[in-house]
Design a protein around this motif. Structure first.
Motif, mmCIF file in Angstrom:
data_model
loop_
_atom_site.group_PDB
_atom_site.id
_atom_site.type_symbol
_atom_site.label_atom_id
_atom_site.label_comp_id
_atom_site.label_asym_id
_atom_site.label_seq_id
_atom_site.Cartn_x
_atom_site.Cartn_y
_atom_site.Cartn_z
ATOM 1 N N LYS A 72 5.400 47.864 36.020
ATOM 2 C CA LYS A 72 5.614 49.221 36.510
ATOM 3 C C LYS A 72 5.989 50.161 35.364
ATOM 4 O O LYS A 72 7.048 50.805 35.380
ATOM 5 C CB LYS A 72 6.719 49.224 37.581
ATOM 6 N N PRO A 73 5.130 50.284 34.354
ATOM 7 C CA PRO A 73 5.478 51.136 33.207
ATOM 8 C C PRO A 73 5.597 52.610 33.553
ATOM 9 O O PRO A 73 6.251 53.373 32.836
ATOM 10 C CB PRO A 73 4.318 50.897 32.234
ATOM 11 N N GLY A 74 4.959 53.040 34.640
ATOM 12 C CA GLY A 74 5.021 54.446 35.010
ATOM 13 C C GLY A 74 6.399 54.907 35.438
ATOM 14 O O GLY A 74 6.696 56.108 35.369
ATOM 15 N N GLN A 80 11.507 59.472 31.676
ATOM 16 C CA GLN A 80 11.625 60.150 30.381
ATOM 17 C C GLN A 80 10.952 61.519 30.403
ATOM 18 O O GLN A 80 11.465 62.478 29.825
ATOM 19 C CB GLN A 80 11.021 59.265 29.293
ATOM 20 N N ALA A 81 9.811 61.610 31.088
ATOM 21 C CA ALA A 81 9.128 62.912 31.200
ATOM 22 C C ALA A 81 9.999 63.896 31.969
ATOM 23 O O ALA A 81 10.107 65.073 31.598
ATOM 24 C CB ALA A 81 7.777 62.734 31.900
ATOM 25 N N GLU A 326 3.064 68.931 32.502
ATOM 26 C CA GLU A 326 3.698 69.619 31.382
ATOM 27 C C GLU A 326 4.291 68.667 30.353
ATOM 28 O O GLU A 326 4.362 68.996 29.169
ATOM 29 C CB GLU A 326 4.792 70.565 31.899
ATOM 30 N N GLU A 327 4.744 67.494 30.798
ATOM 31 C CA GLU A 327 5.480 66.616 29.887
ATOM 32 C C GLU A 327 4.822 65.267 29.633
ATOM 33 O O GLU A 327 5.268 64.536 28.746
ATOM 34 C CB GLU A 327 6.898 66.383 30.430
ATOM 35 N N ALA A 328 3.803 64.904 30.422
ATOM 36 C CA ALA A 328 3.216 63.577 30.244
ATOM 37 C C ALA A 328 1.705 63.602 30.414
ATOM 38 O O ALA A 328 1.103 62.597 30.810
ATOM 39 C CB ALA A 328 3.844 62.605 31.241
ATOM 40 N N PHE A 329 1.107 64.740 30.122
ATOM 41 C CA PHE A 329 -0.345 64.842 30.247
ATOM 42 C C PHE A 329 -1.015 63.860 29.280
ATOM 43 O O PHE A 329 -0.707 63.814 28.103
ATOM 44 C CB PHE A 329 -0.815 66.261 29.931
ATOM 45 N N GLY A 330 -1.891 63.044 29.816
ATOM 46 C CA GLY A 330 -2.566 62.054 28.982
ATOM 47 C C GLY A 330 -1.855 60.722 28.898
ATOM 48 O O GLY A 330 -2.369 59.790 28.272
ATOM 49 N N ASP A 331 -0.665 60.609 29.480
ATOM 50 C CA ASP A 331 0.051 59.331 29.493
ATOM 51 C C ASP A 331 -0.538 58.463 30.606
ATOM 52 O O ASP A 331 -0.281 58.683 31.792
ATOM 53 C CB ASP A 331 1.544 59.568 29.735
#
Length: 438
Positions: A72-74, A80-81, A326-331
């Protein structure tokens, strides 16, 4: 480390819409005004505020990552995001948020280490986390008085510990709700689940829903949670569920990340058997899994799936989506449709409400716990019913005194898409009250 600030700043909290109203997309005039302050979409963005505090609020979020079983890395990634997003806007009610993350490795020793680190770092709470090893980490948290807010709901201890404050009904509600549905639509049922302590709790929960609808109990099949194929389990499940061609059965794999592996084996084995239906719970399957398995032509077509929250397309999620954008786009670790990510978002919504309720006072594990135990009622913007934790709730008599939200949603895979099978949520409280879980 505690969070104390010298002066109080505004804390708008969040939109408190009724759970049912969210499903119809209705917004009150007050909610519309609140939405106007958001740059994109309308939804809860917990803890939005101005000002700053002297001491940060330290919390921890943990989950398994890089293991051979469920990952569950998300969940820590979203935590953090969220911290980056809220700190850019002045922190939680004027206090900076410090989020620690930990990998429990799906291991009891590692889970206990995560808990000990939370104690050492003076965390005021563990928020929005996942671990199967409650017997390892809860004693550590309980010894230090650190609350566990918004666990994933994978273990029964999360619904019994006085230091646990769950935001959903966990596996008990998902499986009870699924069993109730299958009792009306299936012949014989076979459950394929992990051969673990957490997995041992699943059969009785599914059976509570089945038997409440007058159905016989499911066949219980244990399986290694890190296996690379499940040919034997697939064959036995099909033999069980195809005994009567006039009454086709249902196969229910609940294997977390390994559910996809099971379905690969099941797809090959089912070619030699009459048709059966499949069903599972959110967390064992999501839209990404369905797409990867072939979409409309894949093995999930027609499957029932129970979840805890509204569909990811519901406007109530727009606050979370704003933060991700805003904080994790592309993660790639963060999938807005993932039940773990959603649970972490709701848990931080709860944390923001708690901090706001404390005003100018100290934010510590003790004050957070006292606020929750003192009857604080928390709104989550329609993602759940209003949450309030007591130790004598409706399900205390069957061993779930902390289970305060027993609502589940029912979805079905149609033309390769996971869509709502029923409007609104279903309350599984009555089914669970009759479950033999003690």
């Amino acid at each position: 480390m505690t969070g104390r600030r010298p002066s109080r700043s505004a804390h708008p909290g969040g939109l408190r819409r009724r759970f049912r109203a969210t499903r119809t997309g209705l917004l009150s005039a007050g909610a519309l005004v609140a939405c106007a302050s958001l740059a994109a979409g309308c939804g809860v963005v917990p803890g939005t505020t101005g000002g700053s505090g002297d001491d940060p609020i330290t919390v921890m979020t943990w989950a398994p990552q890089d293991t051979g079983a469920t990952n569950k890395p998300g969940m820590p990634a979203l935590a953090q995001a969220y911290a980056r997003w809220i700190n850019d806007r002045g922190g939680l009610d004027g206090r900076r948020l410090n989020v620690l993350t930990c990998n429990d490795h799906n291991d009891s020793v590692a889970a206990a280490k995560c808990a000990r680190r939370a104690v050492k770092e003076n965390a005021v709470a563990v928020v929005g986390s996942y671990s199967q090893h409650a017997d390892s980490f809860f004693p550590v948290l309980e010894g230090a008085g650190i609350p566990y807010i918004g666990g994933y709901g994978i273990t029964n201890t999360e619904f019994t510990s006085p230091l646990s404050y769950p935001v959903n009904g966990g596996q008990p509600a998902l499986l009870a709700g699924l069993g109730s549905t299958l009792a009306r639509t299936c012949g014989p049922v076979a459950l394929v689940r992990p051969d673990t302590i957490a997995g041992d709790q699943l059969p009785v929960l599914l059976d509570s829903g089945l038997t409440s609808g007058g159905h016989e109990r499911a066949q219980d099949q244990r399986a290694a949670e890190d296996a690379t194929e499940y040919g034997g389990q697939s064959q036995r499940a099909l033999e069980r569920t195809t005994t009567d061609p006039e009454d086709p059965g249902c196969v229910v794999p609940v294997l977390g990340d390994r559910t996809g592996t099971f379905m690969d084996s099941f797809r090959r084995a089912r070619a030699e058997h009459p048709e059966v239906r499949t069903a599972t719970v959110l967390g064992s399957v999501d839209q990404t899994t369905i797409n990867a398995s072939g979409g409309p032509s894949g093995p999930y077509e027609g499957a029932y799936v129970t979840g805890w929250y509204p569909s990811v397309s519901d406007p109530a999620w727009s606050g979370m989506k704003k933060v991700i954008k805003e904080e994790a786009f592309g993660d790639n670790d963060i999938d807005a449709a993932d039940a773990g990510v959603q649970t972490t978002w709701i848990a931080y919504t709860v944390l923001a409400e708690i901090v706001g309720s404390l005003g100018d006072g100290e934010v510590s594990a003790d004050t957070v716990r006292r606020a929750l135990d003192g009857g604080l009622k928390v709104g989550t913007g329609g993602l759940t019913p209003s949450l309030q934790w007591t130790f004598a709730d409706k399900l205390a008599s069957v061993g779930f005194p902390r289970l305060v939200n027993a609502e589940v949603t029912l979805q079905v895979v149609r033309e390769g898409r996971l869509v709502s099978a029923r409007e609104g949520a279903v309350d599984t409280t009555r089914v669970l009250q009759n479950a033999d879980v003690n």
